[in-house]
Design a protein around this motif. Structure first.
Motif, PDB file in Angstrom:
ATOM      1  N   LYS A 196      18.619 -20.251 -28.829  1.00 55.74           N
ATOM      2  CA  LYS A 196      18.816 -21.294 -29.847  1.00 55.74           C
ATOM      3  C   LYS A 196      17.735 -21.223 -30.922  1.00 55.74           C
ATOM      4  CE  LYS A 196      18.904 -26.366 -30.289  1.00 55.74           C
ATOM      5  NZ  LYS A 196      20.165 -26.469 -31.051  1.00 55.74           N
ATOM      6  N   VAL A 197      16.492 -20.995 -30.491  1.00 49.88           N
ATOM      7  CA  VAL A 197      15.350 -20.950 -31.408  1.00 49.88           C
ATOM      8  C   VAL A 197      14.552 -19.681 -31.131  1.00 49.88           C
ATOM      9  CG1 VAL A 197      13.170 -22.051 -32.062  1.00 49.88           C
ATOM     10  CG2 VAL A 197      15.192 -23.461 -31.614  1.00 49.88           C
ATOM     11  N   ILE A 198      14.122 -19.010 -32.195  1.00 49.61           N
ATOM     12  CA  ILE A 198      13.240 -17.847 -32.080  1.00 49.61           C
ATOM     13  C   ILE A 198      11.992 -18.124 -32.889  1.00 49.61           C
ATOM     14  CG2 ILE A 198      12.931 -15.396 -32.601  1.00 49.61           C
ATOM     15  CD1 ILE A 198      15.942 -15.018 -32.267  1.00 49.61           C
ATOM     16  N   VAL A 199      10.834 -17.985 -32.262  1.00 47.00           N
ATOM     17  CA  VAL A 199       9.566 -18.043 -32.992  1.00 47.00           C
ATOM     18  C   VAL A 199       8.921 -16.668 -32.866  1.00 47.00           C
ATOM     19  CG1 VAL A 199       8.335 -19.006 -30.968  1.00 47.00           C
ATOM     20  CG2 VAL A 199       7.322 -19.175 -33.256  1.00 47.00           C
ATOM     21  N   ILE A 200       8.513 -16.110 -34.004  1.00 50.85           N
ATOM     22  CA  ILE A 200       7.983 -14.754 -34.030  1.00 50.85           C
ATOM     23  C   ILE A 200       6.794 -14.703 -34.974  1.00 50.85           C
ATOM     24  CG2 ILE A 200       9.671 -14.093 -35.812  1.00 50.85           C
ATOM     25  CD1 ILE A 200       9.656 -11.261 -34.578  1.00 50.85           C
ATOM     26  N   GLU A 201       5.750 -13.984 -34.564  1.00 49.95           N
ATOM     27  CA  GLU A 201       4.555 -13.882 -35.392  1.00 49.95           C
ATOM     28  C   GLU A 201       4.847 -12.993 -36.596  1.00 49.95           C
ATOM     29  OE1 GLU A 201       0.065 -14.028 -34.068  1.00 49.95           O
ATOM     30  OE2 GLU A 201       0.859 -12.002 -33.815  1.00 49.95           O
ATOM     31  N   MET A 202       4.494 -13.506 -37.803  1.00 49.25           N
ATOM     32  CA  MET A 202       4.708 -12.765 -39.050  1.00 49.25           C
ATOM     33  C   MET A 202       3.486 -12.978 -39.949  1.00 49.25           C
ATOM     34  SD  MET A 202       8.740 -13.554 -39.884  1.00 49.25           S
ATOM     35  CE  MET A 202       8.679 -12.701 -41.472  1.00 49.25           C
ATOM     36  N   HIS A 203       2.506 -12.096 -39.843  1.00 50.26           N
ATOM     37  CA  HIS A 203       1.260 -12.266 -40.599  1.00 50.26           C
ATOM     38  C   HIS A 203       1.462 -12.053 -42.096  1.00 50.26           C
ATOM     39  CE1 HIS A 203      -1.842 -12.796 -37.476  1.00 50.26           C
ATOM     40  NE2 HIS A 203      -0.993 -12.144 -36.709  1.00 50.26           N
ATOM     41  N   SER A 204       2.444 -11.272 -42.478  1.00 45.86           N
ATOM     42  CA  SER A 204       2.607 -10.912 -43.894  1.00 45.86           C
ATOM     43  C   SER A 204       3.534 -11.867 -44.646  1.00 45.86           C
ATOM     44  CB  SER A 204       3.161  -9.492 -43.998  1.00 45.86           C
ATOM     45  OG  SER A 204       4.438  -9.404 -43.368  1.00 45.86           O
ATOM     46  N   PHE A 205       3.873 -12.992 -44.045  1.00 45.98           N
ATOM     47  CA  PHE A 205       4.854 -13.909 -44.638  1.00 45.98           C
ATOM     48  C   PHE A 205       4.417 -14.395 -46.019  1.00 45.98           C
ATOM     49  CE2 PHE A 205       6.952 -17.946 -45.370  1.00 45.98           C
ATOM     50  CZ  PHE A 205       8.244 -17.706 -44.936  1.00 45.98           C
ATOM     51  N   SER A 206       5.400 -14.590 -46.886  1.00 41.17           N
ATOM     52  CA  SER A 206       5.147 -15.121 -48.228  1.00 41.17           C
ATOM     53  C   SER A 206       6.320 -16.006 -48.647  1.00 41.17           C
ATOM     54  CB  SER A 206       4.987 -13.975 -49.231  1.00 41.17           C
ATOM     55  OG  SER A 206       4.975 -14.472 -50.554  1.00 41.17           O
ATOM     56  N   LEU A 207       6.031 -17.032 -49.436  1.00 39.16           N
ATOM     57  CA  LEU A 207       7.092 -17.895 -49.973  1.00 39.16           C
ATOM     58  C   LEU A 207       7.686 -17.328 -51.259  1.00 39.16           C
ATOM     59  CD1 LEU A 207       5.565 -21.444 -49.372  1.00 39.16           C
ATOM     60  CD2 LEU A 207       7.509 -20.418 -48.203  1.00 39.16           C
ATOM     61  N   ASP A 208       7.219 -16.185 -51.660  1.00 35.84           N
ATOM     62  CA  ASP A 208       7.770 -15.542 -52.845  1.00 35.84           C
ATOM     63  C   ASP A 208       9.254 -15.276 -52.627  1.00 35.84           C
ATOM     64  OD1 ASP A 208       8.622 -12.946 -54.339  1.00 35.84           O
ATOM     65  OD2 ASP A 208       6.781 -13.582 -55.347  1.00 35.84           O
ATOM     66  N   PRO A 209      10.116 -15.668 -53.563  1.00 39.23           N
ATOM     67  CA  PRO A 209      11.568 -15.481 -53.394  1.00 39.23           C
ATOM     68  C   PRO A 209      11.971 -14.040 -53.095  1.00 39.23           C
ATOM     69  CG  PRO A 209      11.127 -16.931 -55.250  1.00 39.23           C
ATOM     70  CD  PRO A 209       9.799 -16.388 -54.813  1.00 39.23           C
ATOM     71  N   GLU A 210      11.268 -13.084 -53.690  1.00 40.04           N
ATOM     72  CA  GLU A 210      11.591 -11.679 -53.439  1.00 40.04           C
ATOM     73  C   GLU A 210      11.315 -11.298 -51.987  1.00 40.04           C
ATOM     74  OE1 GLU A 210      13.201  -9.513 -55.375  1.00 40.04           O
ATOM     75  OE2 GLU A 210      13.446 -11.285 -56.641  1.00 40.04           O
ATOM     76  N   PHE A 211      10.222 -11.837 -51.434  1.00 37.91           N
ATOM     77  CA  PHE A 211       9.931 -11.581 -50.022  1.00 37.91           C
ATOM     78  C   PHE A 211      11.015 -12.162 -49.135  1.00 37.91           C
ATOM     79  CE2 PHE A 211       8.292 -12.957 -45.936  1.00 37.91           C
ATOM     80  CZ  PHE A 211       7.677 -11.820 -45.454  1.00 37.91           C
TER      81      PHE A 211
END
Length: 242
Positions: A196-211
């Motif tokens: 139902k839910v997945i939590v995964i580590e993402m160090h490079s995350f960005s709120l930039d729309p292109e990302f």
């Protein structure tokens, strides 16, 4: 309360003492607080996302489970009556899981999307142990790495095929394996097993729309009907919507 006292006693004197101190402060100042066991409050976010699942029914898969209590994304659920499958490449940590979290299925293994022999770099700061040489090198100026083990990986599919109780739904999949996270994610058949839910580590995350439109993890999970719900302190939270 008797249950948590007994459980934390089995974790060791220091853990139990810290628990008693917290209980004392909570009573002294009449604090209406909840216990948080994860590193940066991940379990509180997950608890909110899974609030419609009865505590005793909740079943999790915790890959890179590390310590059974400290910085654990799933100990709060275990404490409330849930159970699951906990997987880590560090045998000493899995031995602790087997001693403390007896309802869980605890498995010593590294997980990847292919079966291969890899080097597992074990750090004295257990939570940064990794099978990624690049991650180990990047972290070596902050944490000391000691033992190196040559281990054969397993896919999450194979582990679940062998160990998941028949008919058991998966409510939570937690992935935190320091650089191997996407490989772990790709190793589970998300059409067959539908957490139902997945939590995964993402160090490079960005709120930039292109990302958000191009990131491989986001696109991969969207293709299986998952939507990005939250991002907080290196972890992305996805909820299955179809």
């Amino acid at each position: 309360m008797i249950k948590i006292h007994k459980l934390l006693k089995s974790a060791g004197t220091w853990v139990y003492l810290k628990f008693l101190i917290l209980i004392g402060f909570r009573k002294l100042f009449n604090l209406k607080t909840k216990f948080v066991f994860s590193q940066t409050g991940e379990d509180m976010i997950l608890y909110m996302l899974l609030r419609d699942i009865h505590d005793d029914d909740l079943f999790y898969i915790d890959v890179g489970c590390n310590d059974p209590i400290h910085d654990s994304n799933t100990f709060l659920f275990y404490l409330n009556g849930g159970s699951g499958i906990c997987i880590d490449g560090n045998k000493s940590l899995i031995d602790k899981h087997k001693k403390i979290r007896t309802r869980d299925i605890s498995i010593c293994s590294l997980v990847s999307d292919e079966v291969e022999e890899v080097t597992f770099y074990i750090s004295k700061e257990n939570r940064v142990s990794t099978a990624s040489k690049e991650v180990m090198i990047n972290n070596s100026n902050r944490w000391e790495f000691g033992d190196k083990l040559n281990l054969k990986t397993r896919t999450l599919n194979e582990i679940l095929d062998s160990n998941l109780p028949k008919g058991q739904a998966i409510h939570l999949l937690s992935i935190d394996v320091e650089g191997y996270d996407f490989k772990v994610l790709k190793s589970i058949d998300l059409e067959k097993y539908q957490p139902k839910v997945i939590v995964i580590e993402m160090h490079s995350f960005s709120l930039d729309p292109e990302f958000l439109k191009s990131d491989e993890v986001i696109l991969y999970l969207q293709s299986f009907g998952y939507s990005l719900k939250y991002y907080a302190t290196f972890n992305a939270y996805f909820v299955r919507i179809s």
